[in-house]
Write a protein that holds these residues in place. Structure first.
Motif, PDB file in Angstrom:
ATOM      1  N   LEU A   1       0.624  -1.118   0.244  1.00  0.00           N
ATOM      2  CA  LEU A   1       0.500  -0.335  -0.435  1.00  0.00           C
ATOM      3  C   LEU A   1       1.192   1.207  -0.277  1.00  0.00           C
ATOM      4  CD1 LEU A   1      -2.408  -1.307   2.303  1.00  0.00           C
ATOM      5  CD2 LEU A   1      -2.889  -0.670   0.424  1.00  0.00           C
ATOM      6  N   ARG A   2       0.327   1.999  -0.714  1.00  0.00           N
ATOM      7  CA  ARG A   2       1.202   3.297  -0.634  1.00  0.00           C
ATOM      8  C   ARG A   2       0.620   4.454  -0.650  1.00  0.00           C
ATOM      9  NH1 ARG A   2       6.264   3.507  -3.091  1.00  0.00           N
ATOM     10  NH2 ARG A   2       5.612   1.327  -4.429  1.00  0.00           N
ATOM     11  N   ASP A   3       0.549   5.575  -0.123  1.00  0.00           N
ATOM     12  CA  ASP A   3      -0.119   6.879  -0.051  1.00  0.00           C
ATOM     13  C   ASP A   3      -0.273   8.074  -1.329  1.00  0.00           C
ATOM     14  OD1 ASP A   3       0.358  10.108   0.863  1.00  0.00           O
ATOM     15  OD2 ASP A   3      -0.962   8.937   2.370  1.00  0.00           O
ATOM     16  N   LYS A   4      -1.492   8.315  -1.516  1.00  0.00           N
ATOM     17  CA  LYS A   4      -1.509   8.351  -2.505  1.00  0.00           C
ATOM     18  C   LYS A   4      -1.023   9.682  -2.454  1.00  0.00           C
ATOM     19  CE  LYS A   4      -6.720   6.767  -3.540  1.00  0.00           C
ATOM     20  NZ  LYS A   4      -7.808   6.884  -3.226  1.00  0.00           N
ATOM     21  N   ALA A   5      -0.739  10.844  -2.028  1.00  0.00           N
ATOM     22  CA  ALA A   5      -0.138  12.259  -1.865  1.00  0.00           C
ATOM     23  C   ALA A   5       1.362  12.653  -1.783  1.00  0.00           C
ATOM     24  CB  ALA A   5      -0.709  12.747  -0.441  1.00  0.00           C
ATOM     25  N   THR A   6       1.835  11.099  -1.018  1.00  0.00           N
ATOM     26  CA  THR A   6       3.200  11.227  -1.028  1.00  0.00           C
ATOM     27  C   THR A   6       4.251  10.140  -1.789  1.00  0.00           C
ATOM     28  OG1 THR A   6       3.172   9.879   1.250  1.00  0.00           O
ATOM     29  CG2 THR A   6       3.127  11.916   1.322  1.00  0.00           C
ATOM     30  N   LYS A   7       3.788   9.066  -2.101  1.00  0.00           N
ATOM     31  CA  LYS A   7       4.606   7.880  -2.050  1.00  0.00           C
ATOM     32  C   LYS A   7       4.832   7.205  -2.261  1.00  0.00           C
ATOM     33  CE  LYS A   7       2.390   9.491  -6.561  1.00  0.00           C
ATOM     34  NZ  LYS A   7       0.796  10.192  -6.201  1.00  0.00           N
ATOM     35  N   LYS A   8       4.184   7.783  -0.763  1.00  0.00           N
ATOM     36  CA  LYS A   8       5.596   6.790   0.454  1.00  0.00           C
ATOM     37  C   LYS A   8       4.511   5.220   0.351  1.00  0.00           C
ATOM     38  CE  LYS A   8       7.079   6.885   4.940  1.00  0.00           C
ATOM     39  NZ  LYS A   8       6.668   7.284   6.985  1.00  0.00           N
ATOM     40  N   LEU A   9       5.562   4.703   1.192  1.00  0.00           N
ATOM     41  CA  LEU A   9       5.346   2.737   0.978  1.00  0.00           C
ATOM     42  C   LEU A   9       4.273   2.359   2.471  1.00  0.00           C
ATOM     43  CD1 LEU A   9       5.067  -0.021   0.243  1.00  0.00           C
ATOM     44  CD2 LEU A   9       7.453  -0.276   0.639  1.00  0.00           C
ATOM     45  N   ILE A  10       3.233   2.372   2.491  1.00  0.00           N
ATOM     46  CA  ILE A  10       2.825   2.429   4.049  1.00  0.00           C
ATOM     47  C   ILE A  10       3.124   0.980   4.335  1.00  0.00           C
ATOM     48  CG2 ILE A  10       0.686   2.426   5.169  1.00  0.00           C
ATOM     49  CD1 ILE A  10      -0.684   3.985   3.242  1.00  0.00           C
ATOM     50  N   ALA A  11       2.465  -0.228   3.682  1.00  0.00           N
ATOM     51  CA  ALA A  11       3.167  -1.691   4.275  1.00  0.00           C
ATOM     52  C   ALA A  11       3.262  -2.447   2.984  1.00  0.00           C
ATOM     53  CB  ALA A  11       1.405  -1.696   4.480  1.00  0.00           C
ATOM     54  N   VAL A  12       3.534  -3.949   3.304  1.00  0.00           N
ATOM     55  CA  VAL A  12       4.201  -4.685   2.289  1.00  0.00           C
ATOM     56  C   VAL A  12       3.412  -5.435   2.485  1.00  0.00           C
ATOM     57  CG1 VAL A  12       5.596  -5.866   1.182  1.00  0.00           C
ATOM     58  CG2 VAL A  12       6.611  -3.502   2.057  1.00  0.00           C
ATOM     59  N   TYR A  13       2.243  -6.043   1.600  1.00  0.00           N
ATOM     60  CA  TYR A  13       1.730  -7.387   2.048  1.00  0.00           C
ATOM     61  C   TYR A  13       2.692  -9.344   1.744  1.00  0.00           C
ATOM     62  CZ  TYR A  13      -1.746 -10.754   0.689  1.00  0.00           C
ATOM     63  OH  TYR A  13      -2.651 -12.261   0.771  1.00  0.00           O
ATOM     64  N   PRO A  14       2.574  -9.535   2.766  1.00  0.00           N
ATOM     65  CA  PRO A  14       3.521 -10.312   2.713  1.00  0.00           C
ATOM     66  C   PRO A  14       3.324 -11.578   2.324  1.00  0.00           C
ATOM     67  CG  PRO A  14       2.299 -10.427   5.534  1.00  0.00           C
ATOM     68  CD  PRO A  14       2.249  -9.254   3.928  1.00  0.00           C
ATOM     69  N   PHE A  15       2.662 -11.535   1.577  1.00  0.00           N
ATOM     70  CA  PHE A  15       2.197 -13.185   0.741  1.00  0.00           C
ATOM     71  C   PHE A  15       2.854 -13.036  -0.514  1.00  0.00           C
ATOM     72  CE2 PHE A  15      -0.684 -12.483   5.437  1.00  0.00           C
ATOM     73  CZ  PHE A  15       0.010 -13.344   5.475  1.00  0.00           C
ATOM     74  N   MET A  16       2.499 -14.225  -1.015  1.00  0.00           N
ATOM     75  CA  MET A  16       2.380 -13.656  -2.351  1.00  0.00           C
ATOM     76  C   MET A  16       0.629 -13.668  -2.989  1.00  0.00           C
ATOM     77  SD  MET A  16       3.837 -14.268  -5.372  1.00  0.00           S
ATOM     78  CE  MET A  16       4.881 -15.337  -6.627  1.00  0.00           C
ATOM     79  N   ALA A  17       0.759 -12.806  -3.821  1.00  0.00           N
ATOM     80  CA  ALA A  17      -0.641 -11.803  -4.633  1.00  0.00           C
ATOM     81  C   ALA A  17      -1.013 -12.822  -5.805  1.00  0.00           C
ATOM     82  CB  ALA A  17      -0.470 -10.627  -4.460  1.00  0.00           C
ATOM     83  N   GLU A  18      -2.312 -13.155  -5.543  1.00  0.00           N
ATOM     84  CA  GLU A  18      -2.213 -13.941  -6.555  1.00  0.00           C
ATOM     85  C   GLU A  18      -4.320 -13.449  -7.352  1.00  0.00           C
ATOM     86  OE1 GLU A  18       0.538 -18.031  -6.831  1.00  0.00           O
ATOM     87  OE2 GLU A  18      -1.028 -17.634  -6.083  1.00  0.00           O
TER      88      GLU A  18
END
Length: 71
Positions: free
Chosen positions: A12-29
C-alpha cells in the motif's frame, strides 16, 4: 495483462506522498481487482487505524529498491 501480473511484491502506498505504507507479506495472485481487495482487506485487519489510512492509499507494485531494502 494486469498491473500486478508478475509482480514480485505489492503493498500500500500513500496517494499524496507516494510513500510505502505497508508491504503485503504473501504472494498476491488473481486479477488486479482481486489483488487490490485482498491487500486492502489484509491491511484493514492489521489495525483499527487502518480504515483512515486506506482512504488515502492505493495498492502498488514495489520497486526493486524497495524489495531489496526490505530483505
Amino acid at each position: 495483462m494486469g498491473k500486478f501480473e508478475n509482480a514480485e511484491k505489492v503493498g500500500l502506498r500513500d496517494k499524496a506522498t507516494k510513500k510505502l505504507i505497508a508491504v503485503y507479506p504473501f504472494m498476491a495472485e488473481g486479477s488486479d481487482a482481486e489483488i487490490e481487495k485482498i491487500v486492502r482487506d489484509w491491511y484493514y485487519q492489521q489495525s483499527c487505524q487502518a480504515e483512515d489510512q486506506l482512504l488515502t492509499a492505493y495498492v502498488d507494485v514495489l520497486t526493486e529498491y524497495e524489495i531489496k531494502s526490505r530483505k
